[in-house]
Design an enzyme around this catalytic site. Sequence first.
Site, mmCIF file in Angstrom:
data_model
loop_
_atom_site.group_PDB
_atom_site.id
_atom_site.type_symbol
_atom_site.label_atom_id
_atom_site.label_comp_id
_atom_site.label_asym_id
_atom_site.label_seq_id
_atom_site.Cartn_x
_atom_site.Cartn_y
_atom_site.Cartn_z
ATOM 1 C CG HIS A 153 -18.855 31.078 -18.683
ATOM 2 N ND1 HIS A 153 -18.250 31.890 -19.867
ATOM 3 C CD2 HIS A 153 -19.730 30.529 -19.462
ATOM 4 C CE1 HIS A 153 -18.851 31.590 -21.304
ATOM 5 N NE2 HIS A 153 -19.711 30.627 -21.001
ATOM 6 C CG ASP A 183 -14.543 32.510 -20.357
ATOM 7 O OD1 ASP A 183 -15.397 31.984 -19.579
ATOM 8 O OD2 ASP A 183 -13.683 31.528 -21.054
ATOM 9 C CG ASP A 194 -21.323 31.305 -24.476
ATOM 10 O OD1 ASP A 194 -21.407 31.215 -23.442
ATOM 11 O OD2 ASP A 194 -20.941 30.579 -25.198
ATOM 12 C CD GLU A 208 -18.200 27.332 -20.675
ATOM 13 O OE1 GLU A 208 -18.912 26.205 -20.980
ATOM 14 O OE2 GLU A 208 -17.830 28.107 -21.309
ATOM 15 C CD GLU A 209 -17.022 30.294 -24.239
ATOM 16 O OE1 GLU A 209 -16.753 29.353 -24.923
ATOM 17 O OE2 GLU A 209 -18.256 30.694 -24.158
ATOM 18 C CG ASP A 261 -22.867 28.640 -20.517
ATOM 19 O OD1 ASP A 261 -22.956 29.584 -21.045
ATOM 20 O OD2 ASP A 261 -21.780 28.172 -20.279
ATOM 21 C CG HIS A 274 -18.371 30.371 -29.014
ATOM 22 N ND1 HIS A 274 -17.804 29.261 -28.965
ATOM 23 C CD2 HIS A 274 -19.110 30.690 -27.970
ATOM 24 C CE1 HIS A 274 -17.980 28.910 -27.697
ATOM 25 N NE2 HIS A 274 -18.814 29.858 -27.366
#
EC number: 3.4.11.4
Length: 407
Positions: A81, A83, A142, A176-177, A199, A381
């Site tokens: 992903h 994002d 990520d 995805e997030e 991922d 994150h």
Amino acid sequence: MTYPNLLDRFLTYVKVNTRSDEHSTTTPSTQSQVDFATNVLIPEMKRVGLQNVYYLPNGFAIGTLPANDPSLTRKIGFISHMDTADFNAEGVNPQVIENYDGGVIELGNSGFKLDPADFKSLEKYPGQTLITTDGTSLLGADDKSGIAEIMTAIEYLTAHPEIKHCEIRVGFGPDEEIGVGANKFDAEDFDVDFAYTVDGGPLGELQYETFSAAGAELHFQGRNVHPGTAKGQMVNALQLAIDFHNQLPENDRPELTEGYQGFYHLMDVTGSVEEARASYIIRDFEKDAFEARKASMQSIADKMNEELGSDRVTLNLTDQYYNMKEVIEKDMTPITIAKAVMEDLGITPIIEPIRGGTDGSKISFMGIPTPNIFAGGENMHGRFEYVSLQTMERAVDTIIGIVAYKG
């Protein structure tokens, strides 16, 4: 194996802000993801050798590397992903720490640091090349590490036709997030036997179990009167929210659970005496336990309304995704192959449940079994995120091994 373009490719990707927006109503949720896909990824997908490259309205950039061995009839997909999570992603300025000495890493001039005393994962990486933040943003490993790894694997296979491989489909997707990226995934168009999301986290992660997930939105209707004359008349909506929360199991919270334990997680509370709202997420692995958690919340709401004599508590439950184990365990071929490849490469597979979800959680239920493999990120994150270049290289090795597997 080392791959000369992997690091620069990753650094290029993470410097582009692709933060998603959970409040947006568009797909993708942010224009920056569209721009990243169309201006950065699509041209590079073509350069590394992918064919039939295109961008779909669902936000996915898709490409194909045809098989070069007719005996390898599988069609395998790889998905990552674009994002990044809900943390500052503007002005990402990565630090490259070569031959990490095992000590404290200062994150630029931010005053923040990566200290092995706080982050035990650092103990795995002396002598390796680490990419960190400068303390002012997340890194975006990520999942831009996954994108870079897939792109690098395709580049290597194109340059080395002596490596025989099956047909490969690549998909780079949005959002995805915020949990909606795979909602519009076109499984029929992707057309593979199975796929992998790249991922995961540390070296060796191989995951085919996720939470089943639901969201709970609660509305509490109070009745506001002057507190001096409130007895027998006032209904405090904030107190209703507290009473509801206190009837949930006190130890079933994220900070008190691990492994296969599920939880209720209070995400947000807003309101006043007149009305209040609360948002929860519900997570569990086993279907019966997941359904029981939802039923328990409904039972609490019903009981409170009965005791109050009116419907002052309204609960809206929405399923978000399900444990992909239910699909994948019917045919463990993608797990068997990935495990064998890792072991051949000297990587110890770490097969454990994901205490979260991936795009594969939804894609698996669309008919494409899609487990998750490691991409390398640690502390994802936030400002303490980092990734090992050597782990990223091993992820590329694993992707190549999977598509060349003849067992």
